[in-house]
Design a protein around this motif. Structure first.
Motif, mmCIF file in Angstrom:
data_model
loop_
_atom_site.group_PDB
_atom_site.id
_atom_site.type_symbol
_atom_site.label_atom_id
_atom_site.label_comp_id
_atom_site.label_asym_id
_atom_site.label_seq_id
_atom_site.Cartn_x
_atom_site.Cartn_y
_atom_site.Cartn_z
ATOM 1 N N THR A 76 59.463 56.106 46.384
ATOM 2 C CA THR A 76 58.302 55.493 45.733
ATOM 3 C C THR A 76 56.998 55.791 46.483
ATOM 4 O O THR A 76 55.943 55.331 46.065
ATOM 5 N N HIS A 77 57.087 56.562 47.548
ATOM 6 C CA HIS A 77 55.859 56.952 48.249
ATOM 7 C C HIS A 77 55.193 58.115 47.517
ATOM 8 O O HIS A 77 54.087 57.962 47.002
ATOM 9 N N GLN A 78 55.873 59.256 47.446
ATOM 10 C CA GLN A 78 55.301 60.418 46.758
ATOM 11 C C GLN A 78 56.347 61.162 45.940
ATOM 12 O O GLN A 78 56.315 62.391 45.822
ATOM 13 N N ASP A 79 57.292 60.406 45.384
ATOM 14 C CA ASP A 79 58.239 60.932 44.393
ATOM 15 C C ASP A 79 59.139 62.066 44.875
ATOM 16 O O ASP A 79 59.474 62.962 44.095
ATOM 17 N N ASN A 80 59.543 62.049 46.113
ATOM 18 C CA ASN A 80 60.487 63.055 46.601
ATOM 19 C C ASN A 80 61.914 62.502 46.544
ATOM 20 O O ASN A 80 62.110 61.284 46.531
ATOM 21 N N PRO A 81 62.915 63.403 46.504
ATOM 22 C CA PRO A 81 64.310 62.931 46.445
ATOM 23 C C PRO A 81 64.732 62.256 47.749
ATOM 24 O O PRO A 81 64.262 62.608 48.826
ATOM 25 N N TYR A 124 67.181 57.278 52.487
ATOM 26 C CA TYR A 124 66.196 57.768 53.438
ATOM 27 C C TYR A 124 65.432 58.935 52.823
ATOM 28 O O TYR A 124 66.002 59.772 52.142
ATOM 29 N N CYS A 125 64.118 58.964 53.083
ATOM 30 C CA CYS A 125 63.284 60.064 52.603
ATOM 31 C C CYS A 125 62.889 60.925 53.791
ATOM 32 O O CYS A 125 62.235 60.448 54.723
ATOM 33 N N ALA A 126 63.277 62.194 53.732
ATOM 34 C CA ALA A 126 62.987 63.107 54.842
ATOM 35 C C ALA A 126 61.521 63.536 54.851
ATOM 36 O O ALA A 126 61.045 64.069 55.847
ATOM 37 N N SER A 127 60.802 63.308 53.758
ATOM 38 C CA SER A 127 59.420 63.798 53.685
ATOM 39 C C SER A 127 58.503 63.103 54.685
ATOM 40 O O SER A 127 57.788 63.756 55.430
ATOM 41 N N HIS A 128 58.513 61.766 54.679
ATOM 42 C CA HIS A 128 57.623 61.031 55.592
ATOM 43 C C HIS A 128 58.321 59.858 56.257
ATOM 44 O O HIS A 128 57.675 59.028 56.871
ATOM 45 N N GLY A 129 59.632 59.737 56.076
ATOM 46 C CA GLY A 129 60.392 58.746 56.831
ATOM 47 C C GLY A 129 60.610 57.395 56.177
ATOM 48 O O GLY A 129 61.130 56.481 56.826
ATOM 49 N N SER A 130 60.266 57.234 54.921
ATOM 50 C CA SER A 130 60.532 55.943 54.275
ATOM 51 C C SER A 130 62.038 55.695 54.199
ATOM 52 O O SER A 130 62.828 56.630 54.091
ATOM 53 N N ALA A 131 62.398 54.417 54.246
ATOM 54 C CA ALA A 131 63.807 54.049 54.142
ATOM 55 C C ALA A 131 63.930 52.817 53.251
ATOM 56 O O ALA A 131 62.997 52.001 53.142
ATOM 57 N N GLU A 172 58.247 51.880 56.028
ATOM 58 C CA GLU A 172 57.098 52.484 55.336
ATOM 59 C C GLU A 172 56.999 53.958 55.749
ATOM 60 O O GLU A 172 57.631 54.348 56.705
ATOM 61 N N PRO A 173 56.238 54.778 55.036
ATOM 62 C CA PRO A 173 55.054 54.448 54.260
ATOM 63 C C PRO A 173 55.279 53.944 52.832
ATOM 64 O O PRO A 173 54.342 53.437 52.220
ATOM 65 N N ALA A 174 56.467 54.107 52.252
ATOM 66 C CA ALA A 174 56.674 53.565 50.909
ATOM 67 C C ALA A 174 56.448 52.048 50.953
ATOM 68 O O ALA A 174 56.816 51.385 51.927
HETATM 69 S S1 FES Z 1 57.619 60.923 49.728
HETATM 70 FE FE1 FES Z 1 59.103 59.683 50.663
HETATM 71 S S2 FES Z 1 58.157 58.934 52.436
HETATM 72 FE FE2 FES Z 1 56.621 60.128 51.487
#
Ligand code: FES
Length: 144
Positions: free
Chosen positions: A89-94, A103-110, A120-122
């Motif tokens: 929900t931060h920037q729509d990445n898988p 876990y989101c590898a893009s910016h570390g949201s969990a 965060e950042p989500a």
């Molecule tokens: S898109 Fe997932 S943390 Fe930014």
């Protein structure tokens, strides 16, 4: 005196090595691949056979050609399942799914297995689909 010091040094090195191997084994077992099920859908309802869940894992990935992102299906109990869209929900990445959360590898949201943000950042919880249980299946309503 020197022999005693060497013995203690070697023993400590061995202990650290054994502890390290134990930690690695624990991490590897938690990294075991999760089941991926290709769920057929009709009118936006994905049907997942209840027997797809094994004793080994309370989570699985449901993949459907109609959706841009996979669904994390979590078994909370025999009559309670949570279906989460694996889209950050931060920037729509898988998202990646583990037995403990997403876990989101893009910016570390969990996120936890209820879809709540744990890191965060989500800021927004994951999209959750309603589920319904029949005698033999879990129905995921992707239009909900
Ligand atoms: S898109 Fe997932 S943390 Fe930014």
């Amino acid at each position: 005196m020197q022999n005693r010091r060497d013995f203690i040094k070697q023993s400590c090195t061995l202990c650290v090595g054994l502890v390290g191997l134990g930690a690695l084994a624990t991490q590897l077992s938690s990294c075991a691949p999760l089941p991926v099920l290709k769920g057929e859908s009709k009118d936006g309802i994905i049907t997942v056979p209840i027997i797809s869940f094994t004793e080994k894992s309370n989570v699985m990935i449901v993949r459907n050609a109609q959706l841009d992102f996979d669904i994390a299906l979590v078994k909370n109990s025999d009559s309670d399942y949570t279906a989460l869209l694996m889209k950050c929900t931060h920037q729509d990445n898988p998202l990646s799914l583990t037995k403990n959360g997403l876990y989101c590898a893009s910016h570390g949201s969990a996120f936890d297995l209820k879809g709540n943000v744990t890191q965060e950042p989500a800021l927004t919880p994951l999209k959750k689909f309603t589920t319904e249980i029949t005698n033999s299946s879990i129905l995921i309503n992707t239009k909900s």
